[in-house]
Write a protein that holds these residues in place. Sequence first.
Motif, short mmCIF file in Angstrom:
data_model
loop_
_atom_site.label_atom_id
_atom_site.label_comp_id
_atom_site.label_asym_id
_atom_site.label_seq_id
_atom_site.Cartn_x
_atom_site.Cartn_y
_atom_site.Cartn_z
N TRP A 1 16.19 28.31 86.94
CA TRP A 1 15.67 29.68 87.02
C TRP A 1 16.65 30.54 87.82
CZ3 TRP A 1 12.80 31.68 91.62
CH2 TRP A 1 12.97 30.88 92.75
N LEU A 2 16.26 31.76 88.09
CA LEU A 2 17.14 32.71 88.77
C LEU A 2 17.46 32.27 90.20
CD1 LEU A 2 18.57 35.45 88.45
CD2 LEU A 2 16.47 36.55 89.26
N GLY A 3 16.59 31.47 90.79
CA GLY A 3 16.83 30.98 92.15
C GLY A 3 16.41 31.94 93.23
N GLN A 4 15.89 33.09 92.86
CA GLN A 4 15.49 34.14 93.79
C GLN A 4 14.64 35.15 93.04
OE1 GLN A 4 19.54 35.91 94.62
NE2 GLN A 4 19.88 34.57 92.87
N SER A 5 14.08 36.10 93.72
CA SER A 5 13.33 37.14 93.03
C SER A 5 14.28 38.10 92.34
CB SER A 5 12.44 37.91 94.02
OG SER A 5 13.25 38.69 94.89
N ILE A 6 13.77 38.82 91.36
CA ILE A 6 14.59 39.82 90.67
C ILE A 6 15.02 40.91 91.64
CG2 ILE A 6 14.51 41.64 88.92
CD1 ILE A 6 12.82 39.74 87.20
N GLU A 7 14.11 41.32 92.52
CA GLU A 7 14.42 42.34 93.52
C GLU A 7 15.57 41.92 94.42
OE1 GLU A 7 10.97 45.12 95.12
OE2 GLU A 7 10.34 43.02 95.08
N ALA A 8 15.66 40.60 94.70
CA ALA A 8 16.68 40.11 95.64
C ALA A 8 18.09 40.35 95.14
CB ALA A 8 16.46 38.63 95.90
N LEU A 9 18.27 40.49 93.81
CA LEU A 9 19.61 40.69 93.27
C LEU A 9 20.25 41.97 93.78
CD1 LEU A 9 19.29 39.57 89.53
CD2 LEU A 9 20.39 38.35 91.41
N GLN A 10 19.45 42.99 94.04
CA GLN A 10 20.02 44.26 94.49
C GLN A 10 20.39 44.24 95.97
OE1 GLN A 10 16.53 46.55 93.32
NE2 GLN A 10 16.28 47.25 95.42
N SER A 11 20.10 43.12 96.63
CA SER A 11 20.41 43.01 98.06
C SER A 11 21.51 42.00 98.34
CB SER A 11 19.14 42.60 98.83
OG SER A 11 18.10 43.54 98.63
N VAL A 12 22.13 41.43 97.30
CA VAL A 12 23.18 40.44 97.54
C VAL A 12 24.43 41.11 98.12
CG1 VAL A 12 22.35 38.90 95.72
CG2 VAL A 12 24.11 40.59 95.18
N ASP A 13 25.15 40.35 98.92
CA ASP A 13 26.42 40.83 99.47
C ASP A 13 27.60 40.39 98.60
OD1 ASP A 13 25.09 41.81 101.82
OD2 ASP A 13 24.95 39.72 102.48
N ALA A 14 27.41 39.29 97.88
CA ALA A 14 28.46 38.78 97.00
C ALA A 14 27.81 37.96 95.89
CB ALA A 14 29.46 37.92 97.77
N ALA A 15 28.41 38.01 94.71
CA ALA A 15 27.89 37.25 93.58
C ALA A 15 29.04 36.85 92.66
CB ALA A 15 26.86 38.07 92.80
N LEU A 16 28.94 35.65 92.11
CA LEU A 16 29.87 35.16 91.11
C LEU A 16 29.06 34.83 89.86
CD1 LEU A 16 32.56 34.09 89.98
CD2 LEU A 16 32.07 31.91 91.14
N LEU A 17 29.35 35.52 88.76
CA LEU A 17 28.66 35.27 87.50
C LEU A 17 29.61 34.50 86.58
CD1 LEU A 17 27.32 37.97 88.73
CD2 LEU A 17 26.37 38.24 86.45
N VAL A 18 29.15 33.34 86.14
CA VAL A 18 29.97 32.46 85.31
C VAL A 18 29.43 32.48 83.89
CG1 VAL A 18 30.81 30.11 84.98
CG2 VAL A 18 30.44 30.99 87.30
N GLY A 19 30.27 32.87 82.94
CA GLY A 19 29.85 32.90 81.54
C GLY A 19 28.68 33.82 81.31
N SER A 20 28.82 35.06 81.75
CA SER A 20 27.71 35.99 81.63
C SER A 20 28.20 37.41 81.40
CB SER A 20 26.85 35.97 82.90
OG SER A 20 25.88 37.00 82.86
N ASN A 21 27.67 38.04 80.37
CA ASN A 21 27.81 39.48 80.17
C ASN A 21 26.45 40.07 80.46
OD1 ASN A 21 28.33 42.10 79.46
ND2 ASN A 21 28.90 41.67 77.34
N ALA A 22 26.08 40.07 81.74
CA ALA A 22 24.72 40.42 82.13
C ALA A 22 24.32 41.81 81.65
CB ALA A 22 24.57 40.33 83.65
N ARG A 23 25.27 42.72 81.60
CA ARG A 23 24.94 44.10 81.21
C ARG A 23 24.32 44.14 79.82
NH1 ARG A 23 29.15 49.08 80.09
NH2 ARG A 23 27.57 50.48 79.27
N LYS A 24 24.79 43.29 78.91
CA LYS A 24 24.26 43.28 77.55
C LYS A 24 23.22 42.18 77.34
CE LYS A 24 26.99 46.64 76.41
NZ LYS A 24 26.46 48.01 76.22
#
Length: 768
Positions: free
Chosen positions: A358-381
């Motif tokens: 799963w996401l490993g956190q709440s959806i709201e928590a994503l807007q509070s991250v200080d750093a993120a690495l997205l692997v194999g993801s075009n999250a915008r689309k």
Amino acid sequence: MSEDQTITIEIDGKAIQAKPGQMLIEVTDAAGIDIPRFCYHKKLSVAANCRMCLVEVERAPKPLPACATPVNDGMKVFTRSAVALAAQKGTMEFLLINHPLDCPICDQGGECELQDVSMGYGSDISRFVEGKRIVKDKDIGPLIRTDLTRCIHCTRCVRFGAEIAGIRELGATGRSEHMTIGTFVERSVDSELSGNIIDVCPVGSLTSKPSQFKARAWELIERDSIAPHDSVGSNIHLHVRRNELIRVHPKENESVNECWISDRDRFSYEGVYSDQRLTSPMLKKNGEWAEVSWDVALTETSKGLQAAGTDLGALLSPVSTLEELFLARKLVRALGSEAIDSRLRQGDFRGEEPRVPWLGQSIEALQSVDAALLVGSNARKEQPLLAHRLRKAALEGAEISFLNPIELELNYVARQLVASPADMLNELAAVAKAAGASGALIDQAVVSEQHQAIADNLKSAANGTVLLGNLAAAHADFSILRVLAGAVAKACDVTLGYLPEAANSVGARLVGAVAATGDDAQAMLEQPRKAYLLMGIQPGLDLWNPAKAGSAFAQAGFVVAMTAYRSADLDAAADVLLPTALCMETSGSYVNAAGTLQSFAGAITPGGNTRPAWKVLRVLGNLLAIPGFDYVSSEEVLAELKEEIAGVSPDNRANEAVMALQPRSKADGLQRIGDVPIYALDPLVRHAAALQRTHDAIPAGIYINGDEAARLGLSAGETAVAVQDGSRARLSIIIDPNVPNGSVRIPAALAGTETLGAQFGEVTLEKI
């Protein structure tokens, strides 16, 4: 003064507590005091250009806009005084000077903010006798209809594009009454979130093109539901008239989708009324299809499934409801088979997977991250509203990095590592090594400044995350990418998460609609079964390797498809077609990326002889004499499955022994990148006519950079044959500088690619 402290202000004689720095309109809204407004929107920056929210403030020389006036201790405000009302009514008179009197033919009529406010603050006569201005309408694409003569220049749409969507699709030119809203260099307005400007527009200047002139607002019945595409689980309102779904609007839920929805969620309802809807059961006899009754179709289905017994394979769409997945799993296992899977686009099943990723956190928590690495993801689309949360974090200074086989078009500044599918393993291993992890593949990696910067950002983050996306899941070495990502997350002490592909990817794991290695989706196709149960899928567009799927179904003795649509690939594969309802036509539940279970009821009655899938499965259970299939409602199914999964929680932990596996991806030859475009994700969105006319509805083709094309003697616009594992497809050459050397992008799930093999694998191109 700390943020926890409050101050006291007086509004219309009432003492009200407020936080220092709050705008006055925020305080009045929280206190239930109504102040009219047009340009103000709680999610957008303050423009203060409509002046409708003018109020009287003690000791101020003139009325002040409540949206742009910060409160201070002891402030006295009068919202209904003679001065305030005179200012508001004067503003209203100016706003109506040029507004056309076309409410009877305006789609916004009955729910228009201008109508509502003019009733309270407008006059019954106009002192303006000059001619009204007229603005020529512009065609800005297939989704949004314009009537710019109605525009009151609130600029909400402009600010939405710049601040929320992250793409300036609209802008303002001119001044005063000569100001007009329009697109830049005649572009269409159809980015993944553009439809939200329909909601933010306070008048009828921007309305939905697919639903224009179909109904008046007061004729519509509003039903609550959940968006059926990506794993956000956006809350939506379905607006229905006489059993016809007219439009979809967002339902506010701050912890999930705030007050926005993606265009895919807003406009995909058109697929409900596609000409390709299957409305009657069909049976293939001697190669010919014929309509039959439900009794005949279900009897033939039960015979075919019973004859297969333990050699039955079930491939289920992850867009299916929790109840449908649960009953399908219960039925298949009762027949003695464990071969059931909803991971239809996963390319590698080696090693031990997490029980419920799963996401490993709440959806709201994503807007509070200080750093993120997205692997194999075009999250915008892939997950537009999750990408919106990450963009908010980036605008606050978060360091966002991507590792992909293709360069992405982002709407914020981020670091991108672009590598061929084979090199993705080395790139991620280098980040793991820079972070201090070790292992066979990691120790061999060569660390660059970029790898070190990504690792350092993650290690120094108070709230960091590593996320695996759809392209990672489809990768031929997903098992290795998964463990490398886990190694990075562990070494940097950040959260490991997954961006699940579909509306119920997490829910399918919870109810066990996944098989162990050996009975998984790929194994079912590599080792053909005697019979298959397909639910909610198109074999040529929804499976990781369509060519292999077609071969497996051809070898099977019996294939039954529970489907909302009829298609050529289903006609070729199946022996029985059972028409099942779409999510708008049935009740059910989804579990989103954050593990939140959300239920919904049907909004419209399915047409023809279509039936909800859970009811079809229940009757099949009865015909097969399986105990425990006497359900009266989907709520009974939900209650039973809730008891079963009560002790199961989302969990991203997995066995790291897979590090010893050998990579399958090849470094030589041309490697296919088979991503799934935003409007090809599932059958419903593929049948939505307006979405298929947008810029993001890309055609099937061979996307290749100029250097690779020149090396192969190919030119843009030519037709070439893509050959993969013996399968062939004739496609146009499209030059795309975002595709790296050694790779070719041939998107999956598009008509024209259904004859090809795996989404990731070696491909050769033959010039015609």
